[in-house]
Design a protein around this motif. Sequence first.
Motif, short mmCIF file in Angstrom:
data_model
loop_
_atom_site.label_atom_id
_atom_site.label_comp_id
_atom_site.label_asym_id
_atom_site.label_seq_id
_atom_site.Cartn_x
_atom_site.Cartn_y
_atom_site.Cartn_z
N CYS A 154 0.85 -1.17 0.00
CA CYS A 154 0.00 0.00 0.00
C CYS A 154 0.89 1.24 0.00
N ALA A 155 0.46 2.31 -0.65
CA ALA A 155 1.23 3.56 -0.67
C ALA A 155 0.28 4.74 -0.60
N SER A 156 0.83 5.86 -0.16
CA SER A 156 0.03 7.10 -0.18
C SER A 156 0.91 8.25 -0.60
N ARG A 157 0.28 9.32 -1.05
CA ARG A 157 1.03 10.52 -1.38
C ARG A 157 0.10 11.72 -1.26
N ILE A 158 0.70 12.90 -1.11
CA ILE A 158 -0.08 14.13 -1.14
C ILE A 158 -0.46 14.42 -2.59
N ARG A 159 -1.34 15.33 -2.81
CA ARG A 159 -1.88 15.57 -4.15
C ARG A 159 -0.79 15.99 -5.12
N SER A 160 0.11 16.83 -4.69
CA SER A 160 1.17 17.26 -5.61
C SER A 160 2.51 16.79 -5.07
N GLY A 161 3.50 16.78 -5.89
CA GLY A 161 4.81 16.27 -5.47
C GLY A 161 5.01 14.85 -5.94
N ALA A 162 6.24 14.41 -5.95
CA ALA A 162 6.54 13.14 -6.58
C ALA A 162 6.67 11.98 -5.61
N GLY A 163 6.66 12.20 -4.35
CA GLY A 163 7.00 11.11 -3.42
C GLY A 163 5.83 10.26 -2.99
N TYR A 164 6.01 8.95 -3.09
CA TYR A 164 5.08 7.99 -2.52
C TYR A 164 5.70 7.45 -1.24
N THR A 165 4.88 7.18 -0.27
CA THR A 165 5.34 6.47 0.92
C THR A 165 4.66 5.12 0.96
N PHE A 166 5.47 4.08 1.11
CA PHE A 166 4.96 2.72 1.09
C PHE A 166 4.85 2.15 2.49
N GLY A 167 3.89 1.25 2.68
CA GLY A 167 3.85 0.42 3.87
C GLY A 167 4.85 -0.71 3.76
N SER A 168 4.94 -1.51 4.80
CA SER A 168 5.93 -2.60 4.84
C SER A 168 5.51 -3.81 4.03
N GLY A 169 4.27 -3.85 3.60
CA GLY A 169 3.83 -4.95 2.77
C GLY A 169 3.13 -6.06 3.53
N THR A 170 2.26 -6.77 2.83
CA THR A 170 1.61 -7.97 3.36
C THR A 170 1.92 -9.11 2.42
N ARG A 171 2.57 -10.14 2.97
CA ARG A 171 2.86 -11.33 2.17
C ARG A 171 1.66 -12.26 2.29
N LEU A 172 0.88 -12.39 1.22
CA LEU A 172 -0.31 -13.23 1.21
C LEU A 172 -0.02 -14.54 0.49
N THR A 173 -0.36 -15.63 1.14
CA THR A 173 -0.26 -16.94 0.51
C THR A 173 -1.66 -17.54 0.46
N VAL A 174 -2.08 -17.93 -0.74
CA VAL A 174 -3.39 -18.57 -0.90
C VAL A 174 -3.16 -20.05 -1.19
N VAL A 175 -3.72 -20.90 -0.34
CA VAL A 175 -3.47 -22.35 -0.49
C VAL A 175 -4.74 -23.09 -0.91
#
Lengths: 112, 112
Positions: free
Chosen positions: B91-112
């Motif tokens: 997941c990531a978010s950013r302000i309306r203007s500007g180039a930077g995205y900030t990411f979360g640490s991630g979710t490793r999903l395994t579907v069995v």
Amino acid sequence: DQQVKQNSPSLSVQEGRISILNCDYTNSMFDYFLWYKKYPAEGPTFLISISSIKDKNEDGRFTVFLNKSAKHLSLHIVPSQPGDSAVYFCAALKEYGNKLVFGAGTILRVKS
Amino acid sequence: DVKVTQSSRYLVKRTGEKVFLECVQDMDHENMFWYRQDPGLGLRLIYFSYDVKMKEKGDIPEGYSVSREKKERFSLILESASTNQTSMYLCASRIRSGAGYTFGSGTRLTVV
């Protein structure tokens, strides 16, 4: 249709030497190009960016070069350190549409 | 410091289950994004949102939906999980203007 391509899946460099990571793009309408660094089990972290109107941007050990005529950018890391070992993603942003498009990534290994 | 928090680091789900991945950001950013990361493919955009209640399909929306009822929270929903949805979700978010995205640490999903 891959708009951003990183053709080298991996790169191995000796500590203290220069690392050069390459990226090609197909769309001339991108406004910014960015490099992200990612460690395993963590989200990508922003490293450095360059506006499409510039040809060079420098931040400490990191320099990004943009060659618009060749639709090519590169990230130089000098000097390389073992802590730089990570996956590096090149990304491109069109402000209109607000989407960041990523390359496939390059694994950098810096050997001590 | 902007923080993007993904509620789970690791998830294991069964085929056919409905799966919710939650993302919260604490900096009042308008724009939020869901990507998946797969080896050799980089990060691919699934859905994004400009503001509350707004959502747009990214490059690979099939099999997914999203919800943005509050500005700080963007949920990714797998309606009926399948094994080909095993991946790292970012997941990531950013302000309306500007180039930077900030990411979360991630979710490793395994579907069995």
